[in-house]
Design an enzyme around this catalytic site. Structure first.
Site, PDB file in Angstrom:
ATOM      1  N   TYR A  59       0.880  -0.931  -0.080  1.00 41.14           N
ATOM      2  CA  TYR A  59       0.064   0.027   0.062  1.00 41.14           C
ATOM      3  C   TYR A  59       1.012   0.972   0.222  1.00 41.14           C
ATOM      4  O   TYR A  59       1.657   1.243   0.809  1.00 41.14           O
ATOM      5  CB  TYR A  59      -0.814   0.177   1.330  1.00 41.14           C
ATOM      6  CG  TYR A  59      -1.749   1.424   1.443  1.00 41.14           C
ATOM      7  CD1 TYR A  59      -2.974   1.392   0.399  1.00 41.14           C
ATOM      8  CD2 TYR A  59      -1.772   2.236   2.321  1.00 41.14           C
ATOM      9  CE1 TYR A  59      -3.686   2.388   0.611  1.00 41.14           C
ATOM     10  CE2 TYR A  59      -2.495   3.162   2.496  1.00 41.14           C
ATOM     11  CZ  TYR A  59      -3.496   3.591   1.712  1.00 41.14           C
ATOM     12  OH  TYR A  59      -4.354   4.589   1.652  1.00 41.14           O
ATOM     13  N   ASP A  77       9.022   2.810  -0.242  1.00 36.39           N
ATOM     14  CA  ASP A  77       8.269   3.595   0.570  1.00 36.39           C
ATOM     15  C   ASP A  77       8.440   2.982   2.283  1.00 36.39           C
ATOM     16  O   ASP A  77       8.110   2.252   2.317  1.00 36.39           O
ATOM     17  CB  ASP A  77       6.865   3.126  -0.129  1.00 36.39           C
ATOM     18  CG  ASP A  77       5.877   3.767   0.682  1.00 36.39           C
ATOM     19  OD1 ASP A  77       6.058   4.648   1.741  1.00 36.39           O
ATOM     20  OD2 ASP A  77       4.472   3.919   0.212  1.00 36.39           O
ATOM     21  N   LYS A 111       4.304   9.431   8.866  1.00 37.73           N
ATOM     22  CA  LYS A 111       4.020   8.934  10.039  1.00 37.73           C
ATOM     23  C   LYS A 111       4.981   9.444  11.129  1.00 37.73           C
ATOM     24  O   LYS A 111       4.896  10.601  11.657  1.00 37.73           O
ATOM     25  CB  LYS A 111       4.120   7.318  10.014  1.00 37.73           C
ATOM     26  CG  LYS A 111       2.873   6.651   9.127  1.00 37.73           C
ATOM     27  CD  LYS A 111       2.548   5.546   9.382  1.00 37.73           C
ATOM     28  CE  LYS A 111       1.875   4.728   8.321  1.00 37.73           C
ATOM     29  NZ  LYS A 111       0.261   4.594   8.374  1.00 37.73           N
TER      30      LYS A 111
END
Ligand code: PMP
Length: 429
Positions: A141, A236, A264
């Site tokens: 994702y 990523d 994050k």
């Protein structure tokens, strides 16, 4: 106001009662409590019930909730104004701190989310190479940009949606999806259309469809294929960055990607993402280069302050050793609890990221190997844990996080609850 009353109100004004789909608890069932506050490794719902938290806002809260040094930095900075739309010193400081941890990179661009960081990186890769195609992996994702919502994990794994409505076929057609853990498939794709591939994007530690730990050799092969064919390798690290090591998987694998995205933790609980790389690539971004990228709130001072404070605390000696020790304690204990209960499953773990793969055999490395009946077992386990005050991700496919605010007692308490939950799940209804 009770959680039930809040839920009714929320459902009237927010689709599904939420602003991000997995929060609706659809895949585990039951009604999502409303979180009123957090401190350390605990959260409390609006009716005052206490939970031990192993979600940590889906990764950012590696220091736990309301860490005093992060709060102090945020409140101090906020007093001087919330946003200026002009560059501030904190942006430079956080950029320097991030780049010091990812020495392959020389410059970065801040965004307000991981999604935007990845969107920007992909546009940069296309702009820099002049090529249209991107390659991603089944189960990874990368946020909700159109071209990346193809066989993605996270909320899409939860709902079993292969992609999303609203993504034009013409856009999806530019995304090739490969299986993880499969060098031959990657080689074959590059042989077929290597010259059209702008970038290969991968979570070097895929953590959005369970935790699918990859072989180093597989990641090295991707590096070699990209170099050979003039494509860019994009790691990523929105979850793994600053989490598994200060420099994420880039540091642990010693593989130099061309671009890295983070999010994050870099915002310490505030909305921040970033795309980083060598100056030759990053300078292709506007205003120096032809690749447009922008954001009203990018580099927001309060968010920068939260990120900086977080990175400073993380850099203290012993932090990652501590996270590892806590991860081992939870992982080993969870595995033992599964065995003792006679339940199927094993625990995959890297540092402070854990996932219980609830099927026979070793934890899988690919999305295709995850059997869906694990999701049913997890739903019951999740419900029993929640009732006993342990807050796990409301989806089988999402990982658990431990942070520096957890301690041995908290982990042992969670393990005792896991055993009770497994026993309750096994008991005849
Ligand atoms: N990339 C990865 C690897 C992620 O895990 C996520 C979010 N979980 C994103 C990108 C998107 O980040 P955000 O939700 O901040 O847009």
């Amino acid at each position: 106001m009770t959680d039930r009353a809040l839920l009714d109100r929320a459902r009237r004004v927010l689709p599904g009662g939420v602003n991000s789909p997995v929060r609706a608890f659809l895949s585990v069932g039951g009604e999502p409590p409303f979180v009123a506050r957090g401190a350390g490794c605990r959260i409390w719902d609006s009716e005052g019930r206490e939970y031990l938290d192993f979600v940590g806002s889906w990764g950012p809260l590696i220091l736990g909730h309301a860490h005093p040094e992060v709060l102090e930095a945020v409140t101090r900075t906020a007093r001087d104004g919330l946003t200026f739309g002009a560059t501030c010193a904190l942006e430079v400081e956080l950029a320097e701190a991030v780049l010091a941890r990812f020495p392959f990179a020389e410059k970065l661009r801040f965004t307000s989310s991981g999604t935007e960081a990845v969107m920007s990186a992909v546009r940069l890769a296309r702009g820099a190479t002049g090529r249209p195609r991107i390659v991603k992996f089944d189960g990874c994702y990368h946020g909700h940009a159109d071209g990346l919502l193809v066989k993605a994990g996270s909320g899409l794994a939860t709902f079993g949606t292969p992609s999303s409505a609203g993504v034009p076929a013409a856009v999806a057609a530019l995304t090739d999806v490969l299986p993880l853990d499969d060098e031959a498939a990657a080689r074959a794709l590059f042989e077929r259309c290597g010259r059209e591939i702008a970038c290969v994007i991968i979570e070097p530690l895929p953590a959005n469809a369970g935790l699918l730990v990859q072989r180093l050799e597989f990641l090295r092969t991707l590096r070699a294929l990209c170099s050979q064919h003039g494509a860019l390798l994009l790691f990523d690290e929105v979850i793994s960055g600053f989490r598994v090591a200060p420099g994420g998987m880039t540091q642990l694998t010693c593989i130099a990607p061309d671009l890295v995205t983070v999010g994050k933790i870099v915002g310490g609980g505030m909305p921040v993402g970033a795309c980083l790389g060598p100056a030759t690539l990053m300078d292709q971004l506007a205003p120096l280069g032809p690749v447009y990228q922008a954001g009203t709130l990018s580099g927001n001072p309060v968010a920068m302050a939260a990120g900086l404070a977080t990175l400073r605390v993380l850099e203290r000696p012993g932090t990652y050793e501590r996270l590892e020790a806590l991860g081992v304690r939870l992982g080993d204990g969870w595995r033992t609890a599964l065995r003792r209960a006679g339940a199927k499953g094993d625990v995959a773990r890297v540092g402070s990221i854990l996932w219980a793969c609830l099927q026979d055999g070793p934890p899988s490395r690919t999305w295709g190997c995850i059997r869906p009946d694990g999701a049913q077992a997890y739903a019951t386990f999740h419900r029993e844990c929640l009732r006993r005050g342990v807050w796990l991700a409301p989806s089988y496919y999402e990982v658990a996080f431990v942070g520096t605010a957890h301690d041995e007692a908290a982990i042992d308490r969670a393990l005792a609850v896991f055993s009770e939950a497994l026993a309750a799940a096994a008991a005849p209804a």
